[in-house]
Design a protein around this motif. Structure first.
Motif, short mmCIF file in Angstrom:
data_model
loop_
_atom_site.label_atom_id
_atom_site.label_comp_id
_atom_site.label_asym_id
_atom_site.label_seq_id
_atom_site.Cartn_x
_atom_site.Cartn_y
_atom_site.Cartn_z
N GLY A 97 29.56 12.12 54.89
CA GLY A 97 29.67 11.64 53.51
C GLY A 97 28.92 10.34 53.33
N PRO A 98 28.97 9.80 52.10
CA PRO A 98 28.20 8.58 51.79
C PRO A 98 28.85 7.32 52.35
CG PRO A 98 29.42 9.30 49.86
CD PRO A 98 29.63 10.35 50.91
N SER A 99 28.09 6.25 52.32
CA SER A 99 28.58 4.93 52.75
C SER A 99 29.55 4.39 51.71
CB SER A 99 27.41 3.96 52.91
OG SER A 99 26.87 3.63 51.63
N SER A 100 30.14 3.26 52.01
CA SER A 100 31.06 2.63 51.06
C SER A 100 30.35 2.16 49.80
CB SER A 100 31.79 1.46 51.71
OG SER A 100 30.86 0.48 52.13
N THR A 101 29.01 1.98 49.88
CA THR A 101 28.22 1.62 48.70
C THR A 101 27.59 2.86 48.06
OG1 THR A 101 26.29 1.16 50.07
CG2 THR A 101 27.73 -0.71 49.53
N CYS A 102 28.09 4.04 48.47
CA CYS A 102 27.72 5.33 47.90
C CYS A 102 26.32 5.81 48.26
CB CYS A 102 27.93 5.34 46.38
SG CYS A 102 29.62 4.90 45.90
N VAL A 103 25.74 5.26 49.33
CA VAL A 103 24.44 5.74 49.81
C VAL A 103 24.67 7.06 50.56
CG1 VAL A 103 22.48 5.26 51.34
CG2 VAL A 103 23.52 3.41 49.99
N PRO A 104 24.02 8.15 50.11
CA PRO A 104 24.25 9.46 50.75
C PRO A 104 23.84 9.47 52.23
CG PRO A 104 23.05 9.70 48.68
CD PRO A 104 23.10 8.23 49.00
N GLY A 105 24.52 10.30 53.00
CA GLY A 105 24.14 10.54 54.39
C GLY A 105 24.53 9.46 55.38
N PHE A 106 25.35 8.50 54.97
CA PHE A 106 25.74 7.43 55.89
C PHE A 106 26.51 8.00 57.08
CE2 PHE A 106 28.76 4.19 57.35
CZ PHE A 106 27.89 3.20 57.72
N THR A 117 32.71 13.03 47.80
CA THR A 117 33.27 14.06 48.67
C THR A 117 32.91 13.75 50.12
OG1 THR A 117 33.13 15.73 46.94
CG2 THR A 117 33.29 16.52 49.21
N TYR A 118 33.91 13.84 50.98
CA TYR A 118 33.75 13.65 52.42
C TYR A 118 34.24 14.90 53.13
CZ TYR A 118 32.85 8.77 51.55
OH TYR A 118 32.30 7.60 51.10
N HIS A 119 33.47 15.31 54.14
CA HIS A 119 33.89 16.43 54.97
C HIS A 119 34.49 15.88 56.25
CE1 HIS A 119 34.02 20.57 56.29
NE2 HIS A 119 33.59 20.17 57.47
#
Length: 188
Positions: A99-108, A178-180
């Motif tokens: 899922g994304p980083s805490s700053t919403c950057v995808p693929g973190f 969304t986080y898997h």
């Protein structure tokens, strides 16, 4: 939970065997059963332990947090403690997040294993123990990350010969993304 020495009051049990074997007291140094003879590899789990292809157990789901951080608490236990520590048998556990980083950057997070000790060590019997030996009895050999190990050879509530102290993982997340999550364990 509340009457157990496992350090958690509730939760779910994932096992490479049968869950009813977890119920104590600890009366056997080799309780449990082989669940299957079929080998199946999980690519993320075998990146931690290449031989972890026996009795694979995986739980996967997606979450959408409405907060900026999540805490997950787990305990890893095994009936392979202590006699199989550093012997070629190595039960292993991974908690993989995508899922994304805490700053919403995808693929973190990209199948990132967050089931690690504060020093970054992955969770397995070879990585967290109090040496090798027979249960009960003094264990010869050096311990590995022994501050996180609970000797349960004489345990009254859990059958497993050893387990970790509760490990808390804090994930900084992007609210409403969304986080898997994938929890996986296997025997090696």
């Amino acid at each position: 939970g509340t009457s157990s020495n496992i350090g958690m009051t509730n939760g779910a049990i994932l096992t490479s065997g049968a869950p009813f074997y977890a119920v104590g007291p600890n009366v056997s140094s080799g309780g449990g059963t082989q669940r299957t003879t079929v080998t199946q590899a999980d690519p993320q789990l075998t990146s931690i332990e290449p031989l972890a292809t026996h009795d694979l157990c995986v739980l996967e789901f997606d979450i959408v947090p409405h907060c900026s951080s999540i805490q997950v608490r787990f305990v890893f236990g095994s009936e392979e403690y202590p006699e199989y520590v550093n012997s070629g048998y190595n039960d292993v556990f991974g908690f993989f997040v995508t899922g994304p980083s805490s700053t919403c950057v995808p693929g973190f997070y990209d199948n990132t294993n967050v089931a690690v000790l504060p020093n970054g060590t992955p969770v397995s019997i070879d990585n967290i123990n109090n040496g090798n030996g027979n249960c009960p009895g003094p264990l010869p050999g050096p311990c590995t990350n022994c501050a996180y190990y609970v000797d349960n050879c004489s345990g009254t509530t859990v059958e497993y010969d050893g387990f970790t102290t509760p490990v808390i993982v804090t994930l900084n997340v992007c609210p409403c993304a969304t986080y898997h999550w994938k929890f996986a364990l296997a025997d090696a």
